[in-house]
Every structure is written in structure tokens, then in C-alpha cells.
Design a protein around this motif. Structure first.
Motif, mmCIF file in Angstrom:
data_model
loop_
_atom_site.group_PDB
_atom_site.id
_atom_site.type_symbol
_atom_site.label_atom_id
_atom_site.label_comp_id
_atom_site.label_asym_id
_atom_site.label_seq_id
_atom_site.Cartn_x
_atom_site.Cartn_y
_atom_site.Cartn_z
ATOM 1 N N ARG A 125 0.811 -1.226 0.000
ATOM 2 C CA ARG A 125 0.000 0.000 0.000
ATOM 3 C C ARG A 125 0.840 1.270 0.000
ATOM 4 N NH1 ARG A 125 -4.122 -2.883 3.571
ATOM 5 N NH2 ARG A 125 -5.956 -3.053 2.209
ATOM 6 N N LYS A 126 2.099 1.174 0.344
ATOM 7 C CA LYS A 126 2.956 2.362 0.324
ATOM 8 C C LYS A 126 3.233 2.828 -1.105
ATOM 9 C CE LYS A 126 5.192 0.996 4.653
ATOM 10 N NZ LYS A 126 6.463 0.581 5.316
ATOM 11 N N ASP A 127 3.050 1.922 -2.074
ATOM 12 C CA ASP A 127 3.363 2.258 -3.465
ATOM 13 C C ASP A 127 2.210 2.006 -4.433
ATOM 14 O OD1 ASP A 127 6.431 2.768 -3.338
ATOM 15 O OD2 ASP A 127 6.142 0.898 -2.230
ATOM 16 N N TYR A 128 1.206 1.255 -3.997
ATOM 17 C CA TYR A 128 0.114 0.883 -4.895
ATOM 18 C C TYR A 128 -1.232 1.126 -4.220
ATOM 19 C CZ TYR A 128 3.939 -1.603 -7.180
ATOM 20 O OH TYR A 128 5.132 -1.920 -7.777
ATOM 21 N N GLN A 129 -2.213 1.508 -5.024
ATOM 22 C CA GLN A 129 -3.571 1.659 -4.533
ATOM 23 C C GLN A 129 -4.210 0.284 -4.368
ATOM 24 O OE1 GLN A 129 -5.449 4.126 -7.470
ATOM 25 N NE2 GLN A 129 -3.913 5.756 -7.286
ATOM 26 N N ASP A 130 -5.302 0.226 -3.601
ATOM 27 C CA ASP A 130 -5.926 -1.064 -3.316
ATOM 28 C C ASP A 130 -6.360 -1.801 -4.584
ATOM 29 O OD1 ASP A 130 -5.508 -0.901 -0.630
ATOM 30 O OD2 ASP A 130 -7.619 -0.798 -0.053
ATOM 31 N N LEU A 131 -6.938 -1.080 -5.545
ATOM 32 C CA LEU A 131 -7.360 -1.758 -6.771
ATOM 33 C C LEU A 131 -6.163 -2.234 -7.580
ATOM 34 C CD1 LEU A 131 -10.521 0.020 -8.246
ATOM 35 C CD2 LEU A 131 -10.351 -2.092 -6.921
ATOM 36 N N GLN A 132 -5.042 -1.542 -7.488
ATOM 37 C CA GLN A 132 -3.839 -2.007 -8.170
ATOM 38 C C GLN A 132 -3.287 -3.264 -7.500
ATOM 39 O OE1 GLN A 132 -1.595 1.670 -7.960
ATOM 40 N NE2 GLN A 132 -1.981 2.097 -10.124
ATOM 41 N N ILE A 133 -3.381 -3.320 -6.180
ATOM 42 C CA ILE A 133 -2.962 -4.530 -5.466
ATOM 43 C C ILE A 133 -3.864 -5.696 -5.865
ATOM 44 C CG2 ILE A 133 -2.737 -5.610 -3.193
ATOM 45 C CD1 ILE A 133 -2.093 -2.790 -2.091
#
Length: 488
Positions: free
Chosen positions: A206-214
Motif C-alpha cells: 500500500r505504500k506504493d500501490y492503490q488497493d485496486l492495483q494490489i
């Protein structure tokens, strides 16, 4: 603390690279060895027997339709069944920053790249296509799937990556930035050790990616694992021409080369820097005496838990909070054309529905795997339990347990699926072996074990079980990585 059960099968790395029928393939330690094995897999003997084609059938089907994989799908799978996964955004040559951040960098695909990087694009998916192919490469290397490695090599070259940039994926990732390294490590863990995923893994991303990207990353890598298991389970030989990537027309067909092309080979030069570098991605076991890395095929899964521990884990799954967002029932129903059950929708449907195109495709595929085909409902439920137990996928295990009880199975009969299977028939044992081994690691399932299942159950049922296992591999990884709450 429980000790980890490790399956290590020793093989000498022969030039043919394919190994004996009763042994898994070796693990290529270096990039030149990996390329050699990818090339040698062009001569792989397919696992599933097929009837001889007549001349009329050859003329009707053409070169692609008469191929091994096309024929086993046509002969043995119901229409529309079989796991495929897309969703890549166009890959932009050289956009390392976009790949690293996973942002919505949607520049045009590199010149001549063809539309293969833009197939099945979902409006809610924002990760760059080449970045997702890098994750596919890592999943395939961890699974020792030479077929998929060869295809990802070709796609990355078409996306504009250089030989050394691809080679660096097999190293310590020091050439990449922290965001990339986190994603690569997550892809490897989700592939090889899904049972070790925790809240910390998602929080770290989450420090580098949004939840939908994860979530997009999870769906993509889970799909990669499904494809690895299909190619390895069915024993699909490597493409003679490298898969045709970069030669697709707008209609998706493979175009003929403009001029006669030289014979395709994966045996391309490797720079001195990577000639002897030992893989950091593929699982490697060191020799107990010398400490040197070996080519033993390794699969790590903990010993199965006791019945009491399973009951506790399922109760924990019923009380947990999902790690990633779910859409509401109305929105999920609006995007899925498949018939969904009345009442509250299961969380896995609401999770996948975050992506109106790719999510809907996956929901449809999972439902079709459960409902279509010739496998008996009991075998599907038993296989689902066996596969989920290998992955420690507690949401999936709970779903399988519920289905087994609906089919009249007792707690003792379900627990017996965790045992030595001595009370089951030879056919059941052969099919359970295919499901369990293919779930744990694509390459620990041997030619001999597939052959035994084919002789006892027939090629149709074995192919359908392999296909079903690929869907469960996806389901297990997605539902457990998202920490879904098991419905009561």
C-alpha cells in the motif's frame, strides 16, 4: 513450531532437459541453462493421448487447429471452459517508472508490438502491461514452467526490454527500485508460498500501490499460476516459433512474417554478467555436504493441520475482515451475465466485480468450472478441498467443505481427504494425486502420474481435472490474499 515438509527430487540436468517419466524436471540454475531447457521443451512429449487426424481433418483444422493444445481443448473440454487470463494495459517501451509505480501510464504500445499487450483491457485496471508480464515471468520462474517463461521472454522483448533487463528479473532485483522489488517479492510469495501471506504483505504494498492495483496484481499473478498449471499439467510442448508474439493482427490472428524468417531459437547470447548468476527466484536447495546449489526440484508445503486446527482456522476465517474492497451486491449483479444465486452474493464475487470486464470473466469461469463438464460433482468438491488444503486457502476450504456436506459427506469422510487415501478407489487416488501435486507445484506432477490417471479415468476426465485445478489455483490465491470472510 511445525517443520516444513519439503519434497526434493534429484535430477541430473541433461541436454534434453525433459527428464524421466517418473521424475519432475530439474531446476535450471543459471540463465543459459534456463534458455537451454526452454528450447529443449520444444521436443516435449505431450501427456494426453489423441486420436490420429485424418487428412480431411488436417485440411479443415489448419496448422493451429491441429496443434496438440487446440485438440485437447476441442476434444476433452466443454465449450467455453479452460483458463485464460488477460487484462494487460498497453505496454510502453522504456516506461520503467510506470511499471514501478503501477500507475495508469497508458502510452501507446511500442512500434510493432502488436495488440497482444492490449487484449481484454479492463477500465478499472491501471497497471502497465509490461510490468504485469514481468510478474508473469517471476511466477513462471518460481513454478519452473518453461513454456510460460519462453512466452514471457518474447513478450518482454516486444515491449522494449533488453536482454540484461530481463535477465535481472532472476537476480536479487538490486537494479530495480523499491516499489518494483516489493511487487516482485509479492508475486513470488503468492506463487510459491501462498500459505505464508499475511496482512503485512498487503500493507507493505500500500505504500506504493492503490488497493485496486494490489487487487489487479493478485488477480493477474493468480491467473499466471493457473496458466502455469494448465501448460504443465497437460504437458504442452514449447511453441516452435516462440508463440507468435509481436505478429498479431488487429483481429488477434497471427500474421505471416513479411519475409522468410530464420528458425526460432531461445538460445540467444547471455551477457557475461548473467552467465553464471544463480537464480534468486526459482526455489533452490543446497547440497547438504558441499553447500552448493543443486538442480533438485523443490516444493515446500507444511504438513497438513489436524482436524482440530482446521476447525479453528475455518472459524477464524468466518470472523476476519477482508483486506481489500468489495463492491455491493447490486453492482456485482449488474456486471455479471452469468446466473448468480439469490440472496447475498459471496464475497469472492463482490471482490472480482471491482473489475467490470476481467472480474466478470473470472466469475463466469469459476461458475462454469463448478457447473459444466463431465466430472462428477463429488470429485470436484473433493478436489477443491484437497487443493485448498495444499494452499491453506481457508475461504476456499470452507466453500469446499460446505459443498461436500451438501453432497452428503460426513466430517470423517472429509477428514479422510487429508489422509493416505487408502479407503478410496484406485481411480480416486490417481485423480487426487493429480489435483494435489498440480496444486502444490506444477512440475512435481510427473508424466507417469498423469499417465496412470489417464489409464484409470480416461483422457477426458484427466484433462477436465487439470482445467478444474487451474481454476481452483486462481480461486485459492485470490480469496486468501484478499483475506475474505468465509460466509456462515
Amino acid at each position: 513450531m511445525r517443520k516444513t515438509a519439503t519434497l526434493a527430487v534429484g535430477l541430473m540436468f541433461a541436454s534434453a532437459g525433459i527428464g524421466k517419466a517418473d521424475e519432475p524436471r530439474p531446476v535450471p540454475l543459471t540463465r543459459p541453462e534456463m534458455k537451454r531447457l526452454i528450447e529443449d521443451m520444444k521436443a516435449r512429449k505431450p501427456r494426453i493421448p489423441l486420436p490420429e487426424l485424418t487428412e480431411a481433418e488436417k485440411a479443415k483444422l489448419g496448422e493451429r487447429g491441429a496443434g496438440y493444445e487446440s485438440r485437447i481443448r476441442a476434444l476433452y473440454l466443454p465449450a467455453g471452459e479452460g483458463f485464460g487470463y488477460g487484462g494487460n494495459r498497453p505496454a510502453t517501451a522504456g516506461n520503467a517508472a510506470g511499471r514501478a509505480r503501477g500507475d495508469a501510464n497508458r502510452g501507446a504500445a511500442p512500434a510493432g508490438a502488436g495488440p497482444e499487450f492490449a487484449r481484454n483491457a479492463d477500465p478499472n485496471m491501471s497497471l502497465d502491461g509490461a510490468f504485469k508480464v514481468e510478474l508473469f515471468w517471476i511466477a513462471s520462474r518460481a513454478n519452473n514452467c518453461q513454456y510460460c517463461l519462453g512466452h514471457q521472454e518474447g513478450k518482454l522483448l516486444r515491449a522494449g526490454l533488453k536482454e540484461d533487463e530481463i535477465a535481472a528479473l532472476d537476480g536479487d532485483w538490486s537494479e530495480f527500485n523499491p516499489a518494483q522489488r516489493k511487487a516482485f517479492a509479492f508475486a513470488r510469495k503468492l506463487t510459491y508460498e501462498p500459505h505464508t501471506l499475511s496482512d503485512a504483505d498487503i500493507d507493505g504494498l500500500r505504500k506504493d500501490y492503490q488497493d485496486l492495483q494490489i487487487l489487479e496484481m493478485i488477480l493477474s499473478v493468480a491467473g499466471n499460476n493457473a496458466i502455469n498449471r494448465w501448460k504443465e499439467g497437460a504437458g504442452v510442448p514449447q511453441s516452435q516459433g516462440g508463440g507468435g508474439f509481436g505478429r498479431r493482427t488487429e483481429s488477434g490472428e497471427v500474421a505471416a512474417p513479411a519475409a522468410p524468417a530464420a528458425a526460432h531459437t531461445y538460445l540467444t547470447p547471455t551477457s557475461e554478467k548473467f552467465q553464471s548468476l544463480i537464480t534468486k527466484v526459482a526455489p533452490v536447495v543446497n547440497d547438504s555436504k558441499t553447500g552448493e546449489p543443486t538442480k533438485l526440484t523443490v516444493c515446500n508445503r507444511p504438513p497438513l493441520e489436524s482436524r482440530a486446527d482446521v476447525a479453528k482456522a475455518l472459524e477464524t476465517a468466518r470472523a476476519r475482515t477482508p483486506r481489500l474492497p468489495l463492491v455491493d451486491d447490486a453492482k456485482a449483479r449488474a456486471i455479471v451475465s452469468s446466473t448468480l444465486p439469490d440472496g447475498p452474493l459471496p464475497q469472492w464475487v463482490r471482490l472480482a466485480a471491482n473489475f467490470p470486464r476481467e472480474g466478470a470473466n473470472r466469475i463466469t469461469a469459476v461458475l462454469a468450472a463448478d457447473e459444466k463438464g463431465d466430472l462428477k460433482p463429488l470429485l470436484k468438491a473433493q478436489a477443491s478441498w484437497i487443493i485448498a488444503r495444499q494452499d491453506r486457502a481457508w475461504y476456499a476450504a470452507g466453500v469446499a467443505q460446505r459443498r461436500l456436506k451438501e453432497l452428503g459427506q460426513t466430517d470423517d469422510q472429509i477428514a479422510a481427504l487429508d489422509g493416505d487415501w487408502s479407503e478410496f478407489s484406485p481411480v480416486d487416488r490417481a485423480m487426487f494425486t493429480v489435483a494435489r501435486k498440480l496444486a502444490a507445484s506444477p512440475v512435481v506432477l510427473t508424466d507417469s502420474e498423469v499417465d496412470a490417471a489417464v489409464k484409470l479415468a480416461g483422457p477426458r476426465d484427466v484433462v477436465q481435472l487439470i482445467s478444474f485445478t487451474t481454476t481452483r489455483a486462481w480461486f485459492d490465491r485470490v480469496t486468501e490474499a484478499a483475506g475474505l470472510q468465509l460466509e456462515k
